[in-house]
Design a protein around this motif. Structure first.
Motif, mmCIF file in Angstrom:
data_model
loop_
_atom_site.group_PDB
_atom_site.id
_atom_site.type_symbol
_atom_site.label_atom_id
_atom_site.label_comp_id
_atom_site.label_asym_id
_atom_site.label_seq_id
_atom_site.Cartn_x
_atom_site.Cartn_y
_atom_site.Cartn_z
ATOM 1 N N UNK A 381 -29.881 35.130 33.655
ATOM 2 C CA UNK A 381 -31.315 35.057 33.975
ATOM 3 C C UNK A 381 -31.549 35.135 35.476
ATOM 4 N N UNK A 382 -30.454 35.183 36.252
ATOM 5 C CA UNK A 382 -30.636 35.263 37.699
ATOM 6 C C UNK A 382 -30.722 36.715 38.140
ATOM 7 N N UNK A 383 -31.241 36.882 39.378
ATOM 8 C CA UNK A 383 -31.463 38.245 39.865
ATOM 9 C C UNK A 383 -30.145 38.988 40.034
ATOM 10 N N UNK A 384 -30.134 40.233 39.665
ATOM 11 C CA UNK A 384 -28.995 41.135 39.856
ATOM 12 C C UNK A 384 -27.722 40.628 39.196
ATOM 13 N N UNK A 385 -27.849 39.779 38.174
ATOM 14 C CA UNK A 385 -26.660 39.358 37.439
ATOM 15 C C UNK A 385 -26.708 40.077 36.101
ATOM 16 N N UNK A 386 -25.946 41.141 36.029
ATOM 17 C CA UNK A 386 -26.046 42.005 34.874
ATOM 18 C C UNK A 386 -24.705 42.010 34.161
ATOM 19 N N UNK A 387 -24.768 41.975 32.855
ATOM 20 C CA UNK A 387 -23.531 42.112 32.096
ATOM 21 C C UNK A 387 -23.042 43.545 32.233
ATOM 22 N N UNK A 388 -21.773 43.712 32.460
ATOM 23 C CA UNK A 388 -21.241 45.067 32.615
ATOM 24 C C UNK A 388 -20.788 45.583 31.256
ATOM 25 N N UNK A 389 -20.330 46.805 31.227
ATOM 26 C CA UNK A 389 -19.803 47.438 30.021
ATOM 27 C C UNK A 389 -20.778 47.372 28.850
ATOM 28 N N UNK A 390 -21.994 47.788 29.083
ATOM 29 C CA UNK A 390 -22.896 47.866 27.941
ATOM 30 C C UNK A 390 -22.312 48.860 26.952
ATOM 31 N N UNK A 391 -22.517 48.593 25.660
ATOM 32 C CA UNK A 391 -21.991 49.505 24.656
ATOM 33 C C UNK A 391 -22.678 50.847 24.747
ATOM 34 N N UNK A 392 -23.876 50.805 25.290
ATOM 35 C CA UNK A 392 -24.741 51.949 25.144
ATOM 36 C C UNK A 392 -25.367 52.342 26.465
ATOM 37 N N UNK A 393 -25.194 53.578 26.890
ATOM 38 C CA UNK A 393 -25.709 53.981 28.202
ATOM 39 C C UNK A 393 -27.176 54.393 28.162
ATOM 40 N N UNK A 394 -27.838 54.227 27.025
ATOM 41 C CA UNK A 394 -29.199 54.749 26.897
ATOM 42 C C UNK A 394 -30.212 53.942 27.696
ATOM 43 N N UNK A 395 -30.011 52.632 27.738
ATOM 44 C CA UNK A 395 -30.969 51.791 28.441
ATOM 45 C C UNK A 395 -30.406 51.490 29.813
ATOM 46 N N UNK A 396 -31.127 51.917 30.824
ATOM 47 C CA UNK A 396 -30.611 51.697 32.180
ATOM 48 C C UNK A 396 -31.306 50.491 32.782
ATOM 49 N N UNK A 397 -30.508 49.538 33.174
ATOM 50 C CA UNK A 397 -31.093 48.304 33.692
ATOM 51 C C UNK A 397 -30.990 48.216 35.198
ATOM 52 N N UNK A 398 -31.770 47.333 35.761
ATOM 53 C CA UNK A 398 -31.733 47.111 37.193
ATOM 54 C C UNK A 398 -31.152 45.743 37.524
ATOM 55 N N UNK A 399 -30.870 44.956 36.499
ATOM 56 C CA UNK A 399 -30.356 43.611 36.743
ATOM 57 C C UNK A 399 -31.462 42.624 37.057
ATOM 58 N N UNK A 400 -32.707 43.065 36.893
ATOM 59 C CA UNK A 400 -33.827 42.182 37.211
ATOM 60 C C UNK A 400 -34.659 41.849 35.982
ATOM 61 N N UNK A 401 -34.397 42.560 34.881
ATOM 62 C CA UNK A 401 -35.243 42.427 33.702
ATOM 63 C C UNK A 401 -35.383 40.993 33.224
ATOM 64 N N UNK A 402 -34.259 40.304 33.062
ATOM 65 C CA UNK A 402 -34.337 38.940 32.534
ATOM 66 C C UNK A 402 -34.951 37.983 33.548
ATOM 67 N N UNK A 403 -34.686 38.245 34.836
ATOM 68 C CA UNK A 403 -35.307 37.387 35.861
ATOM 69 C C UNK A 403 -36.824 37.527 35.799
ATOM 70 N N UNK A 404 -37.293 38.765 35.616
ATOM 71 C CA UNK A 404 -38.740 39.001 35.501
ATOM 72 C C UNK A 404 -39.267 38.346 34.221
ATOM 73 N N UNK A 405 -38.525 38.548 33.120
ATOM 74 C CA UNK A 405 -38.962 37.958 31.852
ATOM 75 C C UNK A 405 -39.092 36.446 31.990
ATOM 76 N N UNK A 406 -38.089 35.827 32.631
ATOM 77 C CA UNK A 406 -38.158 34.375 32.778
ATOM 78 C C UNK A 406 -39.364 33.969 33.625
ATOM 79 N N UNK A 407 -39.575 34.695 34.756
ATOM 80 C CA UNK A 407 -40.710 34.351 35.618
ATOM 81 C C UNK A 407 -42.025 34.472 34.846
#
Lengths: 452, 121
Positions: A381-407
């Motif tokens: 949930x922290x900024x730029x803390x992204x899980x690596x090795x996503x199974x799927x390359x279709x969704x491109x994340x910025x590492x901020x999504x969950x931080x924004x969702x939490x805020x």
């Protein structure tokens, strides 16, 4: 020097000295009064005794008793005359005795008259001093509290009132020219304190303004060149400038994808900064949750199909939530697209809403991915803390999504979290504090509940 | 179609010009400030006028008002703007014919203009 301590000390000393002096004088006067009265009483006794002697030859015990009085007579003149009288009796000269006798009696009468006047005078003096003492005590006991009230209690009260005002954002803190005593020092200290607080607050406001300015400038200045870059790249790739070879097309495609990522990143950073700076006011209203979930799942349907993941929405009670629809949509979209991203092919993403026994509304998004290790569950949930090795390359994340969702969820007064068993999948959930059953549906739901 | 594009950012005007000319076959005249745009709009005949909101000398809204007041036969005016607040958008639609938000996608620009013009008819 007009310090309160000094004035206090001065007044107390004055009071003590006056009281002590008066007490001493009163005590002395009383002592004299008592002695004088004793002499007067004795004078009556001695006169009666002497008168009883008459001019006969006195008895030995009578003379002995008179001898006992002799030493106590004051002033010395009376003692001498008394001695002469006794001596005359002892010698036995009738004429001499007679003369001494009458002189002594006459003198005693004179002494008694004088002593009575003296006693009256002393009595008046005693009353006078007693009055003075009472007066001093009264002044002391009324004046000292008055002084305390005026010099200490009143200023402290006024100071505390001004402090309360200050707390309530009413700046009546200015004291007109504080006095030069301890309270005055306190007042000027408070003045400086208040001024410092105010100047700090102004500084903070300036900083806040600077942050807002930065946000708007950054969003404009960063987006403008990116718009040109993105536009040029997509025009080039569209073929308007002529055919290009495969390598150039690949490079162009890389540049375009990375530009897209940069745009998303900038949008996310600005979003988060705005939310954190409270620059993104919520436009909350009562909206049906059911519809929100449906819309969200429809918009992600294409992505899910590409990833071969099925999206399932569990039947949910008709609920209205008090929320900013766009923002909660953003949260849910983020959670569902994450779930798709981390699902294996053929996996299932389940969205459900639940009202628990404490009447808490929870929205859950479950996937069948590989789960999240317990030590990572807070970090994601922290900024730029992204899980690596996503199974799927279709969704491109910025590492901020969950931080924004939490805020966003926290801005709504809810909480967001995850529970996960590594290897079995994860369930992300968030709560919304304000909700109700949709109008007209409440009874129905109650009935269903009762039936269940 | 003959298009007048008033846009102060040269990069964006190049992209918009290429997009409209190469992809949609329109003819585009580009000007870089408000005064110039007003003069051009009043002298030449265009089918549609695209105005950036933030321009030097005269902003888009002022150009549009002056143009509507001075032209005998005013053509549709479409605003291009990065301003996205509802109050701004409402003003654009009240004064002009349509609004295209920035950043725009050069692949879709011609289509967006068409949609705006359709709304009028």
């Amino acid at each position: 020097m007009t310090s309160i301590r000094f004035r206090m000390f001065f007044l107390l000393s004055l009071f003590t000295a006056t009281t002590l002096t008066l007490a001493y004088v009163s005590y002395n006067t009383f002592h004299v009064f008592r002695n004088t009265r004793r002499q007067l009483e004795m004078s009556y006794v001695v006169r009666d005794e002497v008168a009883a002697l008459n001019q006969q030859k006195p008895f030995a015990d009578q003379l002995r008793r008179l001898q006992g009085y002799r030493a106590k007579l004051m002033p010395p003149r009376r003692m001498e005359e008394f001695s002469s009288l006794i001596q005359a009796y002892n010698e036995g000269h009738q004429a001499n005795i007679h003369q001494r006798h009458s002189v002594f009696l006459k003198n005693e009468v004179e002494f008694q008259r004088f002593t009575r006047e003296q006693l009256n005078y002393l009595e008046n003096r005693l009353l006078y001093f007693a009055g003075l003492t009472m007066l001093t005590l009264a002044i002391g006991f009324i004046g000292l509290p008055l002084f305390l009230q005026r010099a200490v209690i009143k200023p402290i009260k006024s100071l505390s009132r001004k402090m309360v005002d200050f707390l309530n954002d009413r700046y009546t803190y200015q004291f007109n020219v504080p006095s030069m005593d301890e309270i005055g020092q306190m007042q000027s200290t408070f003045n400086s304190l208040a001024q410092r607080v105010i100047s700090n607050m102004e500084q903070l406001k300036t900083l806040d303004q600077a942050k807002s300015d930065f946000l708007s400038i950054a969003s404009h200045e960063l987006r403008t060149p990116l718009t040109s870059i993105k536009g040029s790249l997509s025009l080039m790739r569209s073929g308007v400038v002529g055919e290009m070879n495969e390598m150039a097309a690949n490079l162009l495609s890389i540049a375009e994808n990375e530009t897209d990522r940069l745009i998303r990143l900038i949008n996310d950073i600005l979003d988060l900064a705005k939310i954190e700076a409270r620059k993104l006011p919520l436009t909350q209203d009562w909206n049906p949750l059911n519809q929100l979930v449906t819309v969200c799942l429809q918009s992600l349907n294409g992505l899910a199909q590409q990833a071969h993941v099925s999206l399932v929405m569990e039947a949910m009670p008709p609920i209205d939530a008090y929320m900013d629809e766009d923002r909660i949509q953003q949260v849910l979209t983020n959670l569902v697209s994450n779930a798709i991203k981390f699902s294996p092919q053929g996996g299932r993403v389940l969205v459900r809403c639940e009202v628990d026994d404490d009447s808490k509304l929870t929205v859950e998004v479950s996937d069948q991915g590989r789960g999240i290790d317990p030590q990572d569950q807070e970090a994601i949930f922290q900024k730029f803390r992204q899980a690596t090795n996503a199974n799927n390359p279709l969704v491109k994340g910025t590492g901020l999504g969950l931080a924004i969702a939490r805020a966003l969820v926290e801005q709504h007064g809810g909480e967001i979290n995850v529970r996960s068993t590594p290897g079995e999948g994860s369930t992300f959930y968030f709560t919304l504090p304000e909700w109700r059953y949709s109008t007209g549906q409440e009874e129905l739901v109650e009935k269903e509940r009762a039936a269940a | 179609m003959k298009v007048l594009l008033a846009e102060d950012d040269p990069n964006i005007s190049i992209i918009a010009k290429i997009s409209l000319e190469k992809l949609a076959g329109h003819t585009v005249t580009v000007v870089a400030d408000g005064e110039h745009a007003l003069r051009e709009a009043l002298t030449e005949q265009f089918d549609v006028i695209l105005l950036d909101e933030m321009m030097p000398k005269m902003n888009g809204v002022r150009v549009c008002k002056a143009y509507k007041a001075q032209s005998a036969n005013p053509k549709p005016v479409i605003f291009l703007s990065a301003k996205s607040q509802e109050s701004d958008i409402r003003e654009f639609i009240e004064i002009g014919t349509g609004f295209i938000p920035k950043p725009f996608d050069p692949m879709k620009l011609a289509k967006q203009i068409e949609d705006c013009l359709k709304g009028v008819r």
